[in-house]
Scaffold this motif. Sequence first.
Motif, PDB file in Angstrom:
ATOM      1  N   GLY A  39       0.657  -1.252   0.400  1.00 41.31           N
ATOM      2  CA  GLY A  39      -0.432  -0.552   0.262  1.00 41.31           C
ATOM      3  C   GLY A  39       0.869   1.145   0.234  1.00 41.31           C
ATOM      4  O   GLY A  39       0.215   2.185   0.139  1.00 41.31           O
ATOM      5  N   CYS A  40       2.664   1.035  -0.280  1.00 39.58           N
ATOM      6  CA  CYS A  40       3.227   2.089  -0.081  1.00 39.58           C
ATOM      7  C   CYS A  40       3.354   2.967  -1.556  1.00 39.58           C
ATOM      8  O   CYS A  40       3.669   4.376  -1.801  1.00 39.58           O
ATOM      9  N   GLY A  41       2.656   2.276  -3.052  1.00 36.12           N
ATOM     10  CA  GLY A  41       2.684   3.473  -4.135  1.00 36.12           C
ATOM     11  C   GLY A  41       3.605   2.507  -4.619  1.00 36.12           C
ATOM     12  O   GLY A  41       3.603   2.759  -6.025  1.00 36.12           O
ATOM     13  N   LYS A  42       4.478   2.013  -4.065  1.00 35.01           N
ATOM     14  CA  LYS A  42       5.743   1.270  -4.669  1.00 35.01           C
ATOM     15  C   LYS A  42       4.830   0.723  -6.573  1.00 35.01           C
ATOM     16  O   LYS A  42       5.634   0.954  -7.716  1.00 35.01           O
ATOM     17  N   THR A  43       4.574  -0.594  -6.216  1.00 29.31           N
ATOM     18  CA  THR A  43       3.817  -0.732  -7.396  1.00 29.31           C
ATOM     19  C   THR A  43       3.009  -0.067  -8.429  1.00 29.31           C
ATOM     20  O   THR A  43       3.202  -0.056  -9.985  1.00 29.31           O
ATOM     21  N   THR A  44       1.904   0.945  -7.935  1.00 23.53           N
ATOM     22  CA  THR A  44       1.609   2.010  -8.515  1.00 23.53           C
ATOM     23  C   THR A  44       2.514   2.446  -9.410  1.00 23.53           C
ATOM     24  O   THR A  44       2.713   2.806 -10.633  1.00 23.53           O
ATOM     25  N   LEU A  45       3.720   2.981  -8.847  1.00 25.13           N
ATOM     26  CA  LEU A  45       5.188   4.366  -9.518  1.00 25.13           C
ATOM     27  C   LEU A  45       5.663   3.239 -10.582  1.00 25.13           C
ATOM     28  O   LEU A  45       5.692   3.600 -11.532  1.00 25.13           O
ATOM     29  N   LEU A  46       5.946   1.595 -10.272  1.00 23.04           N
ATOM     30  CA  LEU A  46       6.288   0.829 -11.612  1.00 23.04           C
ATOM     31  C   LEU A  46       5.618   1.325 -12.472  1.00 23.04           C
ATOM     32  O   LEU A  46       5.480   1.079 -14.334  1.00 23.04           O
ATOM     33  N   ARG A  47       3.794   0.781 -12.188  1.00 20.61           N
ATOM     34  CA  ARG A  47       3.104   0.214 -13.611  1.00 20.61           C
ATOM     35  C   ARG A  47       2.678   1.873 -14.592  1.00 20.61           C
ATOM     36  O   ARG A  47       2.916   1.834 -15.037  1.00 20.61           O
ATOM     37  N   GLY A 207      15.053   2.822  -3.174  1.00 16.87           N
ATOM     38  CA  GLY A 207      14.237   4.151  -2.518  1.00 16.87           C
ATOM     39  C   GLY A 207      12.850   3.081  -1.531  1.00 16.87           C
ATOM     40  O   GLY A 207      12.760   2.603  -1.239  1.00 16.87           O
ATOM     41  N   VAL A 208      13.697   3.383  -0.530  1.00 14.52           N
ATOM     42  CA  VAL A 208      12.539   2.930   0.263  1.00 14.52           C
ATOM     43  C   VAL A 208      11.576   4.106   0.658  1.00 14.52           C
ATOM     44  O   VAL A 208      11.118   5.184   0.951  1.00 14.52           O
ATOM     45  N   MET A 209       9.961   3.343   0.091  1.00 12.27           N
ATOM     46  CA  MET A 209       8.581   3.770   0.036  1.00 12.27           C
ATOM     47  C   MET A 209       8.139   3.577   1.270  1.00 12.27           C
ATOM     48  O   MET A 209       7.619   2.849   2.100  1.00 12.27           O
ATOM     49  N   HIS A 210       6.788   4.576   1.805  1.00 10.32           N
ATOM     50  CA  HIS A 210       6.112   4.954   3.243  1.00 10.32           C
ATOM     51  C   HIS A 210       4.654   6.348   2.826  1.00 10.32           C
ATOM     52  O   HIS A 210       5.185   6.834   2.567  1.00 10.32           O
ATOM     53  N   ALA A 211       3.116   5.822   2.969  1.00 13.31           N
ATOM     54  CA  ALA A 211       3.111   6.551   2.095  1.00 13.31           C
ATOM     55  C   ALA A 211       2.947   7.096   0.425  1.00 13.31           C
ATOM     56  O   ALA A 211       2.445   8.874   1.111  1.00 13.31           O
ATOM     57  N   GLY A 212       3.523   6.617  -0.577  1.00 14.09           N
ATOM     58  CA  GLY A 212       3.316   7.537  -0.899  1.00 14.09           C
ATOM     59  C   GLY A 212       4.513   8.743  -1.230  1.00 14.09           C
ATOM     60  O   GLY A 212       5.052   8.541  -3.084  1.00 14.09           O
ATOM     61  N   ARG A 213       5.739   8.349  -0.582  1.00 12.72           N
ATOM     62  CA  ARG A 213       6.339   9.070  -0.874  1.00 12.72           C
ATOM     63  C   ARG A 213       8.101   8.253  -1.234  1.00 12.72           C
ATOM     64  O   ARG A 213       8.223   6.980  -0.441  1.00 12.72           O
ATOM     65  N   ILE A 214       9.413   9.109  -1.968  1.00 13.27           N
ATOM     66  CA  ILE A 214      10.339   8.022  -1.101  1.00 13.27           C
ATOM     67  C   ILE A 214      11.196   8.380  -0.056  1.00 13.27           C
ATOM     68  O   ILE A 214      11.297   9.985   0.342  1.00 13.27           O
ATOM     69  N   GLN A 215      11.097   7.634   1.120  1.00 13.49           N
ATOM     70  CA  GLN A 215      11.803   8.335   2.601  1.00 13.49           C
ATOM     71  C   GLN A 215      12.895   8.430   2.674  1.00 13.49           C
ATOM     72  O   GLN A 215      13.564   9.306   3.150  1.00 13.49           O
ATOM     73  N   GLN A 216      14.056   7.508   1.528  1.00 14.37           N
ATOM     74  CA  GLN A 216      15.193   7.511   1.653  1.00 14.37           C
ATOM     75  C   GLN A 216      15.780   6.819   0.444  1.00 14.37           C
ATOM     76  O   GLN A 216      15.308   6.119   0.247  1.00 14.37           O
ATOM     77  N   TRP A 217      16.395   7.487  -0.535  1.00 10.29           N
ATOM     78  CA  TRP A 217      16.887   6.571  -1.572  1.00 10.29           C
ATOM     79  C   TRP A 217      18.646   6.639  -1.734  1.00 10.29           C
ATOM     80  O   TRP A 217      18.783   7.869  -0.815  1.00 10.29           O
ATOM     81  N   ASP A 218      19.338   5.439  -0.995  1.00 18.13           N
ATOM     82  CA  ASP A 218      20.034   5.542  -0.628  1.00 18.13           C
ATOM     83  C   ASP A 218      20.422   4.406  -1.115  1.00 18.13           C
ATOM     84  O   ASP A 218      19.874   3.289  -1.905  1.00 18.13           O
ATOM     85  N   THR A 219      22.071   3.696  -0.483  1.00 11.51           N
ATOM     86  CA  THR A 219      23.000   2.479  -0.725  1.00 11.51           C
ATOM     87  C   THR A 219      22.314   1.298   0.728  1.00 11.51           C
ATOM     88  O   THR A 219      21.475   2.423   1.519  1.00 11.51           O
ATOM     89  N   PRO A 220      22.153  -0.134   0.260  1.00  9.87           N
ATOM     90  CA  PRO A 220      21.615  -0.502   1.060  1.00  9.87           C
ATOM     91  C   PRO A 220      22.572  -0.164   2.685  1.00  9.87           C
ATOM     92  O   PRO A 220      21.667  -0.094   3.782  1.00  9.87           O
TER      93      PRO A 220
END
Length: 365
Positions: A39-47, A207-220
């Motif tokens: 439900g964080c929006g990741k699959t929608t973004l991929l589509r 990119g860690v997603m939550h509530a439709g937003r990228i919370q942090q884009w970084d290395t593992p």
Amino acid sequence: MAQLELNDIVQRYGKQTVVDGVTFHLEAGRIACLLGPSGCGKTTLLRCIAGFEEIADGEIRVHGASVSRAGFRVAPEKRRIGMVFQDYALFPHLTVEQNVAFGLGRKAESGAQERIAELLATVGLEGRGRHYPHELSGGQQQRVALARALAPRPELILLDEPFSNLDVGLRERLSVEVREILKREGSTAILVTHDQNEAFAMADEIGVMHAGRIQQWDTPYNLYHRPSNRFVADFIGQGVLIEGIVRDGREVETELGRLHSDVLIECSETCVNCHDGCAVDVLLRPDDVVHDDASPLRAEVLHKAFRGADILYTLRLGNGAEVLSLVPSHHNHALGEKIGIRPDVDHVIAFSRPSPADCCRTAAT
């Protein structure tokens, strides 16, 4: 030039905003992951990237060309994007070779058979070309799906939860193998998953997603050791937060003693450099708490989880706070036993307690 550019992408279903201002760029040959809970929006973004859905605002560019913006969308089949689905989506009536050939389109290029043979060798399915999907294991079917997506040499590969139908052991092994295949092909790829082990095994950047937003884009590594907010700290890995007071900008006084940081402590987005007396919660991972029989600091064993080479202990400190410690399994302590521990932290991650308004207040002495 970036292979993929997303600029302030917004997508809505009715009045509900599912993707809320997402921006990131992905360079050629890199593997990225959109990671987050359901439900964080990741699959929608991929589509949206694939072209299956229009976007409400922002712009998506593939290899410099605009493919989506409000009121405009290039069809999926014209984006030179390969897609690997969760359910493989193989044609049951076609052989492995025919499924891979389908990825080349109706007018297969000259040398198609050489390309098919090359890909089957790349994904480890030599000699299986005349088999049908039902004659293969789940992992082999996923390799066929990947070969089909790679066949036309797309500019971008999208993988939508590709390992979720596989058992845990196969999922972990195949994620490593798929990364190696993508790197050998020089492919640019985006993986969508809720499984951080898959993300860590495959991705160069996440990119860690939550509530439709990228919370942090970084290395593992940075996501685990240097999370930018509480959500990322809680979602990635295991850890606990203990109370502390900042001293001199680089030290935090805690129940474990004074923790020294190699950089200035940042305790919230609104308070960048914490001052003396700032009340914070400090993130401690299991590898930050070391078992040490010689240490005067003792903690009570509350729980233990045997993991083969290691045991994950849940320990209670003198003030009642709990921490985790990953200890070699030959140190097999009983529940209720008190063991020696010491902190081993070189970069203190802290968050203001309990709200930014309390950050940098002077603690009572």
